[in-house]
Scaffold this active site. Sequence first.
Site, PDB file in Angstrom:
ATOM      1  N   THR A  76       3.071   4.635   0.962  1.00  0.00           N
ATOM      2  CA  THR A  76       2.785   5.830   1.778  1.00  0.00           C
ATOM      3  C   THR A  76       1.163   6.146   1.659  1.00  0.00           C
ATOM      4  O   THR A  76       0.650   6.334   2.710  1.00  0.00           O
ATOM      5  CB  THR A  76       3.642   6.896   1.278  1.00  0.00           C
ATOM      6  OG1 THR A  76       4.738   6.747   1.461  1.00  0.00           O
ATOM      7  CG2 THR A  76       3.158   8.272   1.940  1.00  0.00           C
ATOM      8  N   HIS A 126     -31.458  15.664 -11.264  1.00  0.00           N
ATOM      9  CA  HIS A 126     -31.856  16.718 -10.352  1.00  0.00           C
ATOM     10  C   HIS A 126     -32.604  16.235  -9.096  1.00  0.00           C
ATOM     11  O   HIS A 126     -33.334  15.116  -9.065  1.00  0.00           O
ATOM     12  CB  HIS A 126     -33.067  17.691 -11.157  1.00  0.00           C
ATOM     13  CG  HIS A 126     -33.575  18.836  -9.974  1.00  0.00           C
ATOM     14  ND1 HIS A 126     -32.783  19.848  -9.823  1.00  0.00           N
ATOM     15  CD2 HIS A 126     -34.715  18.821  -9.372  1.00  0.00           C
ATOM     16  CE1 HIS A 126     -33.510  20.581  -9.105  1.00  0.00           C
ATOM     17  NE2 HIS A 126     -34.726  20.022  -8.891  1.00  0.00           N
ATOM     18  N   GLY A 140       0.678  -1.048   0.023  1.00  0.00           N
ATOM     19  CA  GLY A 140       0.061  -0.009   0.028  1.00  0.00           C
ATOM     20  C   GLY A 140       0.805   1.159  -0.095  1.00  0.00           C
ATOM     21  O   GLY A 140       0.383   2.367  -0.375  1.00  0.00           O
ATOM     22  N   GLY A 191       4.293  25.327   5.928  1.00  0.00           N
ATOM     23  CA  GLY A 191       3.762  24.797   4.559  1.00  0.00           C
ATOM     24  C   GLY A 191       2.206  24.986   4.081  1.00  0.00           C
ATOM     25  O   GLY A 191       1.555  24.283   4.782  1.00  0.00           O
ATOM     26  N   GLY A 192       1.837  25.834   3.531  1.00  0.00           N
ATOM     27  CA  GLY A 192       0.292  26.073   2.981  1.00  0.00           C
ATOM     28  C   GLY A 192      -0.056  25.286   1.743  1.00  0.00           C
ATOM     29  O   GLY A 192      -0.789  25.891   1.031  1.00  0.00           O
TER      30      GLY A 192
END
Length: 462
Positions: free
Chosen positions: A42, A441, A40, A182-183
Site C-alpha cells: 500500500t 545557522h 511495495g 474523517g479528520g
Amino acid sequence: MREIQCRLLILGAGPGGYVCAIRAGQLGVDTVIVDAEPPGGTCLNVGCIPSKALIHAAEEFHRIAALSSTAAMGISAGPPTLDLAATMAWKDGIVSRLTGGVATLLRKAKVRLVTGMATIRDGKTVEVATPEGPVRIRTEVLVIATGSEPIEIPSLPFGGKVISSTGALALTEVPERLAVVGGGYIGLELGIAFAKLGAAVTVVEAGPRILPQYDAELTRPVAQRLTALGIRVLTGARAGGLSDSGALRVAAADGAEEIAADKVLVTVGRRPRATGAGIDGLRLAMAGPFLKIDERCRTSMTGVLAIGDVTGEPMLAHRAMAQGEMVAELVAGQPRAWDKRAIPAVCFTDPEIVSVGLGPDELRSQGHEPLTGLFPFAANGRAMTADDETGFIRVTARPDTHEVLGIQAVGAGVAEMAGGFALALEMGARLEDIAGSIHAHPTRGEALHEACLRALGHALHI
C-alpha cells in the site's frame, strides 16, 4: 502443481515484507516472498509515496496561484493551469521507479518473488494462484506481512462518487466539491491537497477536533491553516448515506444537513488483513483485530511470525520495516528483540506535524509533571527567510534528570527532522546534550536547540 521449498516464506511485499526479504537474502537465508501486487505494498503503490507526490504538486500549484494574485518577495506570476491527469501520470512514474527498484533489490538479494494470491494451508504450507498456474510453497518459517486496508462505512460503501484514499489518488479531474469523512491524517493530507488544487472541501469529523492522535497545541496551527485555505470543518458530526440528490447526509449536535459533493472521500481508518488468505485457519492468538505477537514478532504458533499493520498500532511503514529487518536477523540466528523507545509519527498536512515519544499531556496522564520548552519558528531566522513562520518545536523532559522523553514539532518541512528527534530519544539524550550540541545557522533545527535552552531556563533568542 509446481512445488517450491524454502527456509523463509513471507506473505506480503509491502514495506515490512520486502525489507524482511532483502535482509534475509543478505544474510544467506533461502527466502521466497509472495504478493498479488507489485512490490511495495500500500505504501509504495497507493499510499505514502503517491500521496506525498500529490501533496507536493498541489503545493507547487497553490504557490504559483498565490503569486498570480498577490506578488510576494518581489515575485509575481501568471495564473497557472492544471492537467491533473498529467500530474497523476508523473506520480505513477515515481511509483513505477520505486517498485521496480524494490524488485531489483529482491533479485540482488537472491529472493524469489512469486506473484499471485496466496492461501495458507497450514503453518508450513502455502498455495499461490499465479498466472502460470498454482504453486505450492513449503517453508520452515512463515512471516505474515499482509498489511491493512481502508475501513468502509456501511452507509457509504465504496463505489461511484464514494472513494477511498486509493480512489482519490487515481482521480484525473479535480472535483469541484469534495467531502472528506474523517479528520485524521489521511483525510486532512488529501483534503488540503485537493483544496490547493481548487476543490471546495468540507471535512466531517465525528470527534470533538481534528487529528485526535495529536495534542491540541500541535493541531492548532493546522486548524488555522484549514480556515485560511477555505476548508470547512465540521466536528462532532457523523456522516450518513447519500441523499436522493447525491448529497452527503450529516448529523451534528446542532442539527442535520446535506453537503453537496461531487466526490465523497471516506478516510475513517484502516483495518488489518488478519483473517483472509487462510490466516484465520491457523487460529492464532489475537489482540483485538490484530495478530498478537511478542517482542520478537512471534505469534502463538511456533514458526509463524507477523510484522507490520497486521500486528497493531502504530500502523506505520517505518515500524513495519524495522520489524522486518529484526525478524530476518532472528531467522538467520542473530539475537534480536524489539526494544524501540520511540517511533516517529508524521502528518504531512500544511503545516506538517512530527511527534516522537511523549507529549506533556501524556506525561501528566502518567502522574508526572513534565519539564517543557517550546520555541516558535516566528523567532527563527531560517523560517523567516523561507517566508513561513508558522509553528514551533517543543521538548518534554523529566524534571529531575532532564532526560528528553518527547520531541514534537509543527511547521514547514519538520518531517525531515523526525530521524534526529528519534535518535535523541533512542540514545537517552538529556536537555544538556542537545543544548550542548552546535546547531548550524541559519536552520529550522536551531529551534530544537533553543527549545532545550528554554526548558533549562536560559533561551537566547526569545
